[in-house]
Write an enzyme that holds these catalytic residues in place. Structure first.
Site, PDB file in Angstrom:
ATOM      1  N   TYR A 161      -1.735  12.078  -2.490  1.00 46.88           N
ATOM      2  CA  TYR A 161      -1.300  11.096  -3.487  1.00 46.88           C
ATOM      3  C   TYR A 161       0.178  10.760  -3.305  1.00 46.88           C
ATOM      4  O   TYR A 161       0.581   9.587  -3.358  1.00 46.88           O
ATOM      5  CB  TYR A 161      -1.575  11.679  -4.871  1.00 46.88           C
ATOM      6  CG  TYR A 161      -1.255  10.783  -6.041  1.00 46.88           C
ATOM      7  CD1 TYR A 161      -2.129   9.761  -6.416  1.00 46.88           C
ATOM      8  CD2 TYR A 161      -0.109  10.983  -6.810  1.00 46.88           C
ATOM      9  CE1 TYR A 161      -1.859   8.965  -7.517  1.00 46.88           C
ATOM     10  CE2 TYR A 161       0.175  10.184  -7.903  1.00 46.88           C
ATOM     11  CZ  TYR A 161      -0.695   9.182  -8.258  1.00 46.88           C
ATOM     12  OH  TYR A 161      -0.430   8.384  -9.340  1.00 46.88           O
ATOM     13  N   LYS A 165       1.673   7.083  -2.416  1.00 45.86           N
ATOM     14  CA  LYS A 165       2.598   6.432  -3.344  1.00 45.86           C
ATOM     15  C   LYS A 165       3.957   6.190  -2.699  1.00 45.86           C
ATOM     16  O   LYS A 165       4.628   5.183  -3.006  1.00 45.86           O
ATOM     17  CB  LYS A 165       2.744   7.267  -4.615  1.00 45.86           C
ATOM     18  CG  LYS A 165       1.493   7.269  -5.493  1.00 45.86           C
ATOM     19  CD  LYS A 165       1.107   5.871  -5.946  1.00 45.86           C
ATOM     20  CE  LYS A 165       0.035   5.859  -7.014  1.00 45.86           C
ATOM     21  NZ  LYS A 165      -0.376   4.487  -7.393  1.00 45.86           N
TER      22      LYS A 165
END
Length: 294
Positions: A161, A165
């Site tokens: 993640y 991001k």
């Protein structure tokens, strides 16, 4: 005149959480909204809520990670509302694991939904806006991406993640640098708010619960949405290439990587010389923010 009157937005992952809040806030300020979510019933509920309050919205359930389907989302907006001005890339998922335990599927799912998902719709929207600009029309368009504190400084148990991001933050900088010539701005938001994902964690659910005494709801997702409404408006045409953090009533800009003064020998270093040099540079530099959870 309302802030977003006569503007049209696609908002992904808008069936719940931050996406639903964005859609409702945008519509309340006069924007026509394509509520994109793979969950039809959730998207329909958001659209019905918007329409009941006099706003304009439609449901779209196309897969944002399918390039051809994403073109259809852009065409849906243009055909229904006679134009498109804003893409809000909000949809996302979690596949949290410690790096040593992470599977290839855990990695690929996150990259597909977040990074590819941010690419597909934006790609087709940009081609539409570029064609308008080349035809001599005035374009005042917006890409608003969703990054995370995890992407800005890392987060234990979220290496997939965090990497995705971080990629979105870098993508935003490139989009801003390349697309300004066509009248397109690109910014990113790192939000902190009460959503389905955050409330699934017991500790966070307690911390982020809505106050019962009617006081300021610090973790309400709408607190983030109002910043996006401004960035989506004509008033923000001069704002591009920025990464904003938003939490409660607090808004700030996240600074990116910066090159330090460094040390230049004007010749090739011997590896044996570099111990003291590197230690000195580390001591003289501003420490990065700590990785979340460390």
């Amino acid at each position: 005149m309302s802030l977003l009157e006569n503007r049209v937005a696609i908002i992904t992952g808008a069936g719940g959480g931050l996406g639903a809040a964005h859609a409702k806030v945008f519509a309340a300020h006069g924007c026509a909204v394509v509520v994109n979510d793979i969950n039809y019933q959730a998207a329909e509920a958001v659209v019905e809520d918007i329409q009941a309050k006099g706003g304009r919205a439609i449901v779209n359930t196309a897969d944002i990670t399918d390039y051809a389907a994403s073109k259809g989302i852009v065409e849906h907006a243009i055909n229904e509302f006679a134009g498109l001005h804003i893409v809000v890339n909000n949809a996302g998922i979690n596949r949290d694991k410690m790096f040593a335990s992470m599977s290839e599927q855990d990695w690929d799912d996150i990259m597909r939904i977040h990074l590819k998902g941010h690419f597909c719709i934006s790609s087709h929207a940009v081609r539409y806006w570029r064609d308008l600009a080349k035809a001599g029309e005035t374009v005042d368009a917006r890409i608003i991406n969703t990054t995370s504190g995890a992407g800005l400084q890392g987060s234990i148990g979220q290496s997939n993640y965090a990497a995705a991001k971080a990629g979105i933050a870098a993508l935003t900088l490139n989009q801003a640098a390349e697309l300004g010539r066509y009248g397109i701005t690109a910014n990113a938001i790192a939000p902190a708010a009460r959503t389905g994902m955050t409330m699934a964690v017991d500790a966070m659910a307690q911390q982020m619960a809505k106050p019962e005494d009617g006081s300021f709801d610090y973790w309400a997702p709408e607190n983030v949405s109002v910043l996006l409404a401004y960035l989506a408006s004509a008033q923000a045409a001069h704002v591009s290439g920025k990464v904003f953090e938003s939490e409660g009533g607090r808004i700030c800009i996240a600074d990116g990587w910066r090159t330090t003064k460094g040390v230049d020998k004007d010749a090739q270093w011997d590896p044996n010389e570099l111990g003291d040099v590197v230690d000195h540079m580390i001591e003289a530099s501003t420490p990065a923010q700590k990785v979340w959870g460390s």
